[in-house]
Write a protein that holds these residues in place. Structure first.
Motif, PDB file in Angstrom:
ATOM      1  N   LEU A 163       0.657  -1.245  -0.134  1.00  0.00           N
ATOM      2  CA  LEU A 163       0.143   0.357   0.331  1.00  0.00           C
ATOM      3  C   LEU A 163       0.698   0.917   0.155  1.00  0.00           C
ATOM      4  N   LEU A 164       1.787   1.171   0.551  1.00  0.00           N
ATOM      5  CA  LEU A 164       3.006   2.616   0.412  1.00  0.00           C
ATOM      6  C   LEU A 164       3.247   2.433  -0.244  1.00  0.00           C
ATOM      7  N   LEU A 165       3.631   1.645  -0.983  1.00  0.00           N
ATOM      8  CA  LEU A 165       4.367   1.613  -2.754  1.00  0.00           C
ATOM      9  C   LEU A 165       2.829   2.519  -3.576  1.00  0.00           C
ATOM     10  N   ARG A 166       2.045   1.918  -3.837  1.00  0.00           N
ATOM     11  CA  ARG A 166       1.071   2.410  -4.495  1.00  0.00           C
ATOM     12  C   ARG A 166       1.192   3.498  -3.810  1.00  0.00           C
ATOM     13  N   ALA A 167       0.408   4.148  -3.177  1.00  0.00           N
ATOM     14  CA  ALA A 167       0.368   5.431  -2.272  1.00  0.00           C
ATOM     15  C   ALA A 167       1.303   6.471  -2.725  1.00  0.00           C
ATOM     16  N   VAL A 168       2.458   6.248  -2.549  1.00  0.00           N
ATOM     17  CA  VAL A 168       3.686   7.453  -2.687  1.00  0.00           C
ATOM     18  C   VAL A 168       4.683   7.445  -3.661  1.00  0.00           C
ATOM     19  N   ALA A 169       3.760   5.617  -4.231  1.00  0.00           N
ATOM     20  CA  ALA A 169       5.236   6.059  -5.800  1.00  0.00           C
ATOM     21  C   ALA A 169       5.365   7.163  -6.701  1.00  0.00           C
ATOM     22  N   ASN A 170       4.607   8.064  -7.000  1.00  0.00           N
ATOM     23  CA  ASN A 170       5.010   8.684  -8.252  1.00  0.00           C
ATOM     24  C   ASN A 170       5.342   9.722  -7.115  1.00  0.00           C
ATOM     25  N   THR A 171       5.591  10.511  -6.235  1.00  0.00           N
ATOM     26  CA  THR A 171       6.279  11.659  -5.137  1.00  0.00           C
ATOM     27  C   THR A 171       7.882  11.471  -5.919  1.00  0.00           C
ATOM     28  N   VAL A 172       8.229  13.232  -5.735  1.00  0.00           N
ATOM     29  CA  VAL A 172       9.610  12.825  -5.898  1.00  0.00           C
ATOM     30  C   VAL A 172      10.692  12.522  -4.901  1.00  0.00           C
ATOM     31  N   LEU A 173      10.017  12.803  -3.964  1.00  0.00           N
ATOM     32  CA  LEU A 173      10.913  12.114  -2.284  1.00  0.00           C
ATOM     33  C   LEU A 173      10.983  10.624  -2.507  1.00  0.00           C
ATOM     34  N   PHE A 174      10.011   9.994  -2.118  1.00  0.00           N
ATOM     35  CA  PHE A 174      10.488   8.843  -3.066  1.00  0.00           C
ATOM     36  C   PHE A 174      11.271   7.853  -3.430  1.00  0.00           C
ATOM     37  N   ARG A 175      10.948   8.959  -4.978  1.00  0.00           N
ATOM     38  CA  ARG A 175      11.632   8.238  -6.301  1.00  0.00           C
ATOM     39  C   ARG A 175      13.469   8.943  -5.943  1.00  0.00           C
ATOM     40  N   TRP A 176      13.527   9.937  -5.442  1.00  0.00           N
ATOM     41  CA  TRP A 176      15.054   9.999  -5.242  1.00  0.00           C
ATOM     42  C   TRP A 176      15.785   8.632  -3.875  1.00  0.00           C
ATOM     43  N   LEU A 177      15.107   8.310  -2.974  1.00  0.00           N
ATOM     44  CA  LEU A 177      15.132   7.923  -1.755  1.00  0.00           C
ATOM     45  C   LEU A 177      15.204   6.410  -2.170  1.00  0.00           C
ATOM     46  N   ILE A 178      14.612   5.775  -3.548  1.00  0.00           N
ATOM     47  CA  ILE A 178      14.924   4.660  -4.178  1.00  0.00           C
ATOM     48  C   ILE A 178      14.557   4.496  -5.631  1.00  0.00           C
ATOM     49  N   ALA A 179      15.702   4.124  -5.817  1.00  0.00           N
ATOM     50  CA  ALA A 179      15.496   4.843  -7.329  1.00  0.00           C
ATOM     51  C   ALA A 179      15.336   3.332  -8.232  1.00  0.00           C
ATOM     52  N   PHE A 180      14.676   2.169  -7.482  1.00  0.00           N
ATOM     53  CA  PHE A 180      14.871   1.008  -8.000  1.00  0.00           C
ATOM     54  C   PHE A 180      13.290   0.424  -7.651  1.00  0.00           C
ATOM     55  N   ASP A 181      12.523  -0.648  -8.296  1.00  0.00           N
ATOM     56  CA  ASP A 181      11.897  -1.165  -8.357  1.00  0.00           C
ATOM     57  C   ASP A 181      11.831  -1.958  -6.443  1.00  0.00           C
ATOM     58  N   THR A 182      11.993  -1.887  -5.261  1.00  0.00           N
ATOM     59  CA  THR A 182      12.513  -2.773  -4.247  1.00  0.00           C
ATOM     60  C   THR A 182      11.100  -4.649  -4.301  1.00  0.00           C
ATOM     61  N   ARG A 183      10.377  -3.790  -4.888  1.00  0.00           N
ATOM     62  CA  ARG A 183       9.327  -5.182  -4.668  1.00  0.00           C
ATOM     63  C   ARG A 183       9.544  -6.569  -4.535  1.00  0.00           C
ATOM     64  N   PRO A 184      10.250  -7.301  -5.696  1.00  0.00           N
ATOM     65  CA  PRO A 184      11.417  -8.464  -5.966  1.00  0.00           C
ATOM     66  C   PRO A 184      12.506  -8.773  -4.779  1.00  0.00           C
ATOM     67  N   ILE A 185      12.885  -7.811  -4.323  1.00  0.00           N
ATOM     68  CA  ILE A 185      13.292  -7.730  -3.310  1.00  0.00           C
ATOM     69  C   ILE A 185      12.878  -7.779  -1.506  1.00  0.00           C
ATOM     70  N   VAL A 186      11.997  -7.002  -1.218  1.00  0.00           N
ATOM     71  CA  VAL A 186      11.573  -7.154   0.111  1.00  0.00           C
ATOM     72  C   VAL A 186      10.071  -8.589  -0.199  1.00  0.00           C
TER      73      VAL A 186
END
Length: 190
Positions: A106-129
């Motif tokens: 839900l967090l990924l879906r809610a904040v995926a398009n924000t600039v801060l989230f893109r700056w903190l996490i530059a790649f898709d973390t779902r295959p890891i987490v």
């Protein structure tokens, strides 16, 4: 959208004048679509055996991508039911890890398009987490002496999941091209 059936025109209660010659008669202009398009009934089966091992592997990959969440939920429900009678602590860990996974998604879906989230996490973390959460859940179940329940549940549900992934072909079957043209997505992306 196409309308099927005959068009019915009801006379209005306020107008008692006969139709004038300048207005065309609508009953002559409306074609009878029932004569042009006969009713057809087609039975389709969304399950078939693949012809080659390559088509079976392609079907498994496609269905795991499409139904992966449902397969995971199926395994989780069976494991939940297996843990209810004897392993209460393991059940709490299982539910807690599922809630963590749901909150993460839900967090990924809610904040995926924000600039801060893109700056903190530059790649898709779902295959890891998500695999880390699955491994953590398995370790918690083993440490709470519910490993045998996990193994029996996986041994019972994975063949069912695999059989469904191999046999299901509903996306390949289309009943009518006209129906597919009328299907419009609810959200239009540009």
């Amino acid at each position: 959208m196409t309308s099927y059936g005959a068009a019915v025109q009801r006379p209005s209660a306020t107008s008692s004048n006969p139709p004038s010659q300048t207005q065309p008669d609508e009953s002559k202009q409306t074609p009878n679509l029932e004569k042009n398009q006969p009713f057809s009934f087609q039975v389709t089966c969304p399950i078939s055996i693949p012809t080659t091992p390559e088509s079976a592997a392609a079907r498994i990959i496609k269905n795991l991508g499409k139904f992966g969440l449902y397969y995971t939920e199926f395994v989780w429900i069976v494991l939940f039911i297996a843990l209810i009678p004897q392993r209460k602590v393991s059940l709490v860990y299982l539910v807690a890890m599922k809630e963590v996974a749901i909150l993460y998604l839900l967090l990924l879906r809610a904040v995926a398009n924000t600039v801060l989230f893109r700056w903190l996490i530059a790649f898709d973390t779902r295959p890891i987490v998500l695999p880390l959460l699955a491994i953590g859940t398995c370790l918690a179940l083993v440490l709470t002496h519910a490993g045998i329940h996990l193994l029996i549940t996986l041994a019972a549900t994975l063949p069912i999941v695999l059989a469904h992934a191999v046999l299901w072909i509903a996306e390949d079957c289309s009943m009518n091209e006209e129906i597919n043209q009328e299907s419009v997505p609810l959200v239009h992306t540009v």
